[in-house]
Motif scaffolding. Structure first.
Motif, PDB file in Angstrom:
ATOM      1  N   UNK A  58      18.764 -72.390  36.662  1.00  0.00           N
ATOM      2  CA  UNK A  58      18.347 -71.263  37.491  1.00  0.00           C
ATOM      3  C   UNK A  58      17.730 -70.122  36.679  1.00  0.00           C
ATOM      4  N   UNK A  59      17.777 -70.213  35.367  1.00  0.00           N
ATOM      5  CA  UNK A  59      17.253 -69.144  34.530  1.00  0.00           C
ATOM      6  C   UNK A  59      15.895 -69.545  33.960  1.00  0.00           C
ATOM      7  N   UNK A  60      14.959 -68.606  33.935  1.00  0.00           N
ATOM      8  CA  UNK A  60      13.671 -68.857  33.289  1.00  0.00           C
ATOM      9  C   UNK A  60      13.878 -68.848  31.772  1.00  0.00           C
ATOM     10  N   UNK A  61      12.890 -69.318  31.039  1.00  0.00           N
ATOM     11  CA  UNK A  61      13.006 -69.333  29.575  1.00  0.00           C
ATOM     12  C   UNK A  61      13.172 -67.925  29.017  1.00  0.00           C
ATOM     13  N   UNK A  62      12.464 -66.970  29.580  1.00  0.00           N
ATOM     14  CA  UNK A  62      12.588 -65.579  29.126  1.00  0.00           C
ATOM     15  C   UNK A  62      13.994 -65.044  29.403  1.00  0.00           C
ATOM     16  N   UNK A  63      14.522 -65.341  30.591  1.00  0.00           N
ATOM     17  CA  UNK A  63      15.876 -64.894  30.928  1.00  0.00           C
ATOM     18  C   UNK A  63      16.907 -65.535  30.006  1.00  0.00           C
ATOM     19  N   UNK A  64      16.695 -66.820  29.669  1.00  0.00           N
ATOM     20  CA  UNK A  64      17.619 -67.489  28.753  1.00  0.00           C
ATOM     21  C   UNK A  64      17.628 -66.802  27.393  1.00  0.00           C
ATOM     22  N   UNK A  65      16.451 -66.471  26.872  1.00  0.00           N
ATOM     23  CA  UNK A  65      16.388 -65.796  25.565  1.00  0.00           C
ATOM     24  C   UNK A  65      17.102 -64.449  25.604  1.00  0.00           C
ATOM     25  N   UNK A 103      24.288 -70.978  30.453  1.00  0.00           N
ATOM     26  CA  UNK A 103      22.923 -70.476  30.301  1.00  0.00           C
ATOM     27  C   UNK A 103      21.966 -71.613  29.941  1.00  0.00           C
ATOM     28  N   UNK A 104      22.414 -72.518  29.081  1.00  0.00           N
ATOM     29  CA  UNK A 104      21.544 -73.590  28.612  1.00  0.00           C
ATOM     30  C   UNK A 104      21.290 -74.651  29.674  1.00  0.00           C
ATOM     31  N   UNK A 105      22.316 -75.091  30.352  1.00  0.00           N
ATOM     32  CA  UNK A 105      22.194 -76.278  31.190  1.00  0.00           C
ATOM     33  C   UNK A 105      22.053 -76.027  32.684  1.00  0.00           C
ATOM     34  N   UNK A 106      22.287 -74.819  33.145  1.00  0.00           N
ATOM     35  CA  UNK A 106      22.077 -74.518  34.559  1.00  0.00           C
ATOM     36  C   UNK A 106      20.614 -74.112  34.712  1.00  0.00           C
ATOM     37  N   UNK A 134      20.625 -63.546  23.493  1.00  0.00           N
ATOM     38  CA  UNK A 134      20.776 -62.345  22.650  1.00  0.00           C
ATOM     39  C   UNK A 134      21.932 -61.473  23.120  1.00  0.00           C
ATOM     40  N   UNK A 135      22.083 -61.345  24.424  1.00  0.00           N
ATOM     41  CA  UNK A 135      23.185 -60.539  24.957  1.00  0.00           C
ATOM     42  C   UNK A 135      24.526 -61.171  24.600  1.00  0.00           C
ATOM     43  N   UNK A 136      24.643 -62.495  24.750  1.00  0.00           N
ATOM     44  CA  UNK A 136      25.890 -63.161  24.404  1.00  0.00           C
ATOM     45  C   UNK A 136      26.183 -63.066  22.907  1.00  0.00           C
ATOM     46  N   UNK A 137      25.146 -63.178  22.092  1.00  0.00           N
ATOM     47  CA  UNK A 137      25.333 -63.042  20.653  1.00  0.00           C
ATOM     48  C   UNK A 137      25.841 -61.647  20.298  1.00  0.00           C
ATOM     49  N   UNK A 166      36.418 -67.116  22.068  1.00  0.00           N
ATOM     50  CA  UNK A 166      35.467 -68.069  21.514  1.00  0.00           C
ATOM     51  C   UNK A 166      35.171 -69.224  22.453  1.00  0.00           C
ATOM     52  N   UNK A 167      36.137 -69.723  23.174  1.00  0.00           N
ATOM     53  CA  UNK A 167      35.881 -70.817  24.121  1.00  0.00           C
ATOM     54  C   UNK A 167      35.092 -70.303  25.323  1.00  0.00           C
ATOM     55  N   UNK A 168      35.318 -69.067  25.726  1.00  0.00           N
ATOM     56  CA  UNK A 168      34.525 -68.466  26.796  1.00  0.00           C
ATOM     57  C   UNK A 168      33.082 -68.304  26.344  1.00  0.00           C
ATOM     58  N   UNK A 169      32.886 -67.941  25.094  1.00  0.00           N
ATOM     59  CA  UNK A 169      31.555 -67.821  24.507  1.00  0.00           C
ATOM     60  C   UNK A 169      30.811 -69.155  24.621  1.00  0.00           C
TER      61      UNK A 169
END
Length: 115
Positions: A97-104, A92-95, A108-111, A82-85
């Motif tokens: 380097x990811x586009x908005x599409x990549x973040x979404x 993903x949120x604060x770095x 979903x993958x993390x969920x 859970x802490x790794x999650x």
């Protein structure tokens, strides 16, 4: 052609990861890594040393938030999974380097992985 360069918000004359910024950037990244992973490591170490006494009130008072509701042998689940999650969601949120599409897609993958 116009080339985009990342700049430091506090002083836009300084290019991100340029000569003037690289030392402070490396120190900052090391500090974030130590703070993020070091906390989990130390907490896991402290709780695992007390793993035989997790039922005692003094241990529950100190560390119960991290293992209450789990069987005694699975105290590590909240710390590891859970802490790794949460840490991965922060990355993903604060770095930036990811586009908005990549973040979404990554949300979903993390969920799906940590469900």
């Amino acid at each position: 052609t116009h080339e985009t360069q990342a700049r430091i918000v506090a002083d836009t004359r300084v290019q991100a990861w340029g000569k003037e910024h690289v030392v402070s950037a490396i120190i900052s990244c090391m500090g974030l890594a130590i703070w993020s992973f070091g906390f989990l490591f130390v907490l896991t170490l402290l709780i695992s040393r007390q793993s035989e006494r997790l039922h005692e009130p003094s241990i529950r008072r100190k560390f119960g938030f991290f293992f209450n509701g789990f069987k005694g042998t699975f105290y590590w689940w909240e710390l590891l999974v859970k802490r790794t999650d949460v840490l991965l969601l922060y990355i993903v949120t604060f770095v930036g380097v990811f586009s908005d599409t990549a973040k979404l897609i990554m949300y979903n993958a993390l969920a799906g992985i940590f469900l």
